[in-house]
Write a protein that holds these residues in place. Structure first.
Motif, PDB file in Angstrom:
ATOM      1  N   ILE A 175       0.775  -0.953   0.064  1.00  0.00           N
ATOM      2  CA  ILE A 175       0.027   0.289  -0.071  1.00  0.00           C
ATOM      3  C   ILE A 175       0.837   1.151   0.011  1.00  0.00           C
ATOM      4  CG2 ILE A 175      -0.253   0.084   2.518  1.00  0.00           C
ATOM      5  CD1 ILE A 175      -3.387   1.137   2.066  1.00  0.00           C
ATOM      6  N   LYS A 176       2.107   1.208   0.583  1.00  0.00           N
ATOM      7  CA  LYS A 176       3.055   2.410   0.595  1.00  0.00           C
ATOM      8  C   LYS A 176       3.360   2.886  -0.843  1.00  0.00           C
ATOM      9  CE  LYS A 176       6.952   4.389   2.843  1.00  0.00           C
ATOM     10  NZ  LYS A 176       8.202   4.153   3.930  1.00  0.00           N
ATOM     11  N   SER A 221       0.226   4.248  -2.643  1.00  0.00           N
ATOM     12  CA  SER A 221      -0.101   5.548  -2.208  1.00  0.00           C
ATOM     13  C   SER A 221       0.889   6.721  -2.713  1.00  0.00           C
ATOM     14  CB  SER A 221      -0.048   5.446  -0.688  1.00  0.00           C
ATOM     15  OG  SER A 221      -0.131   6.791  -0.283  1.00  0.00           O
ATOM     16  N   LYS A 222       1.936   6.049  -2.954  1.00  0.00           N
ATOM     17  CA  LYS A 222       2.987   7.055  -3.734  1.00  0.00           C
ATOM     18  C   LYS A 222       2.640   7.335  -5.094  1.00  0.00           C
ATOM     19  CE  LYS A 222       8.013   7.193  -4.617  1.00  0.00           C
ATOM     20  NZ  LYS A 222       9.247   6.555  -4.590  1.00  0.00           N
ATOM     21  N   HIS A 231      -0.753  10.596  -3.067  1.00  0.00           N
ATOM     22  CA  HIS A 231      -1.256  10.929  -1.592  1.00  0.00           C
ATOM     23  C   HIS A 231      -0.185  11.401  -0.704  1.00  0.00           C
ATOM     24  CE1 HIS A 231      -5.153   8.214  -2.396  1.00  0.00           C
ATOM     25  NE2 HIS A 231      -5.030   9.416  -3.100  1.00  0.00           N
ATOM     26  N   LYS A 252      -0.526  10.902   2.660  1.00  0.00           N
ATOM     27  CA  LYS A 252      -0.141   9.827   3.652  1.00  0.00           C
ATOM     28  C   LYS A 252      -0.668   8.693   3.305  1.00  0.00           C
ATOM     29  CE  LYS A 252      -0.472  13.522   7.576  1.00  0.00           C
ATOM     30  NZ  LYS A 252      -1.209  13.878   8.512  1.00  0.00           N
ATOM     31  N   VAL A 253      -0.137   7.576   3.838  1.00  0.00           N
ATOM     32  CA  VAL A 253      -0.702   6.166   3.501  1.00  0.00           C
ATOM     33  C   VAL A 253      -2.226   6.137   4.024  1.00  0.00           C
ATOM     34  CG1 VAL A 253      -0.404   3.885   3.898  1.00  0.00           C
ATOM     35  CG2 VAL A 253       1.590   5.253   3.284  1.00  0.00           C
ATOM     36  N   SER A 254      -2.141   6.743   5.425  1.00  0.00           N
ATOM     37  CA  SER A 254      -3.571   6.601   6.010  1.00  0.00           C
ATOM     38  C   SER A 254      -4.602   7.326   5.033  1.00  0.00           C
ATOM     39  CB  SER A 254      -3.382   7.358   7.165  1.00  0.00           C
ATOM     40  OG  SER A 254      -3.162   8.921   7.076  1.00  0.00           O
ATOM     41  N   HIS A 255      -4.373   8.104   4.140  1.00  0.00           N
ATOM     42  CA  HIS A 255      -5.418   8.672   3.387  1.00  0.00           C
ATOM     43  C   HIS A 255      -5.827   7.514   2.044  1.00  0.00           C
ATOM     44  CE1 HIS A 255      -7.701  11.529   1.097  1.00  0.00           C
ATOM     45  NE2 HIS A 255      -6.958  11.480  -0.012  1.00  0.00           N
ATOM     46  N   THR A 256      -4.777   6.881   1.793  1.00  0.00           N
ATOM     47  CA  THR A 256      -5.019   5.731   0.847  1.00  0.00           C
ATOM     48  C   THR A 256      -5.992   4.756   1.458  1.00  0.00           C
ATOM     49  OG1 THR A 256      -2.806   6.456  -0.022  1.00  0.00           O
ATOM     50  CG2 THR A 256      -4.018   4.218  -0.629  1.00  0.00           C
ATOM     51  N   LEU A 257      -5.658   4.391   2.751  1.00  0.00           N
ATOM     52  CA  LEU A 257      -6.284   3.404   3.471  1.00  0.00           C
ATOM     53  C   LEU A 257      -7.698   3.849   3.891  1.00  0.00           C
ATOM     54  CD1 LEU A 257      -3.855   2.249   6.314  1.00  0.00           C
ATOM     55  CD2 LEU A 257      -4.797   0.770   4.443  1.00  0.00           C
TER      56      LEU A 257
END
Length: 274
Positions: free
Chosen positions: A220-221, A224-225, A229, A231-236
């Motif tokens: 996911i990191k 996300s990149k 995004h 932050k990764v949290s935003h993707t989650l």
């Protein structure tokens, strides 16, 4: 606080997301005023904002993706659709691409600009707005390099051969100008209707890219990149339901015993997997 409450409750149709954007602008301006000793404290700090509920995103299934591309094959926007589905670019980022952004040698797409509508102040203008390229990305994380798949590589090579000499845009209109996002959206809807796909818009292609990445097990990191995004949290937050759906497949992988690859070994396992 009263201003925020009024915007939310007055029936102006402002969503929590829009109100948060308004608050961010006000907060930033007043914060600068505080730094310049114009005010003692920032009155926008500590404001209670309406709760933001992330909308459930819509992505194509694999069969829908195949059907959509088949329906779009004869449209002018077809190459752009292919690239969108394999890069996850936002529509504005996709339409702002120039050939300087395409690195065929290193097989990467450089993303550092966007297109936007601005008010046209020219008296002789036929419309009250015009489309320009904005060099400032949406966020710092929006400036990124995305690796090309083989499909994107071939599509862009073919697109370069078709483009009018001297036109720097990767996906220009027939007149060699920036494509109007509304026309791009109309073309998408035309293909979607032909493929009998409902409840979607051009942003669905971005969500589809992310979904295919998760299905392939890409961390996911990294996804996300690629999406740009912050932050990764935003993707989650955006793809929570997709990640939850993949948990069932993940647990099956955990329960499936790994086959031994050793050869010529006569020993037996001490116990059978439960």
């Amino acid at each position: 606080q009263q201003f925020i409450n009024t915007k939310y409750q007055s029936g102006n149709g402002l969503s929590p997301a829009t109100i948060r954007k308004i608050h961010n602008i006000i907060h930033a301006a007043l914060n600068q005023a505080q730094l310049n000793d114009l005010i003692l404290k920032n009155p926008a700090a500590g404001i209670e904002l309406p709760k933001f509920k992330q909308k459930k995103v819509r992505a194509f299934t694999i069969q829908e993706q195949i059907g959509f591309l088949s329906a779009a094959r004869n449209l002018d926007m077809y190459p752009a659709f292919l690239v969108s589905l394999d890069t996850g670019l936002r529509m504005g980022e996709l339409l702002a691409l120039t050939w300087n952004d395409i690195d065929f040698k290193n097989r990467t797409v450089n993303v550092d600009k966007n297109i936007m509508f601005v008010k046209c102040r020219e008296k002789a203008a036929k419309t009250n707005y015009k489309i320009i390229i904005q060099d400032t990305p949406k966020t710092d994380a929006s400036t990124r390099k995305i690796p090309m798949t083989e499909k994107v590589m071939v599509t862009l090579m073919e697109q370069k051969l078709k483009c009018t000499p001297g036109c720097d845009l990767v996906f220009p209109s027939r007149k060699g100008t920036l494509i109007n996002p509304r026309n791009f959206e109309r073309s998408f809807i035309t293909a979607a209707k032909k493929a009998e796909i409902v409840d979607c818009n051009s942003h669905t292609m971005r969500h589809t890219f992310a979904t295919r990445c998760f299905e392939k097990g890409i961390p996911i990191k990294i996804v996300s990149k690629w999406l740009g995004h912050c932050k990764v949290s935003h993707t989650l937050d955006i793809y929570t339901h997709i990640m939850s759906g993949l948990e069932n497949e993940a647990i099956k992988m955990l329960e499936t015993p790994k086959k031994s690859t050793s050869e010529g070994c006569d020993s037996q396992p001490i116990s059978q997997p439960i």
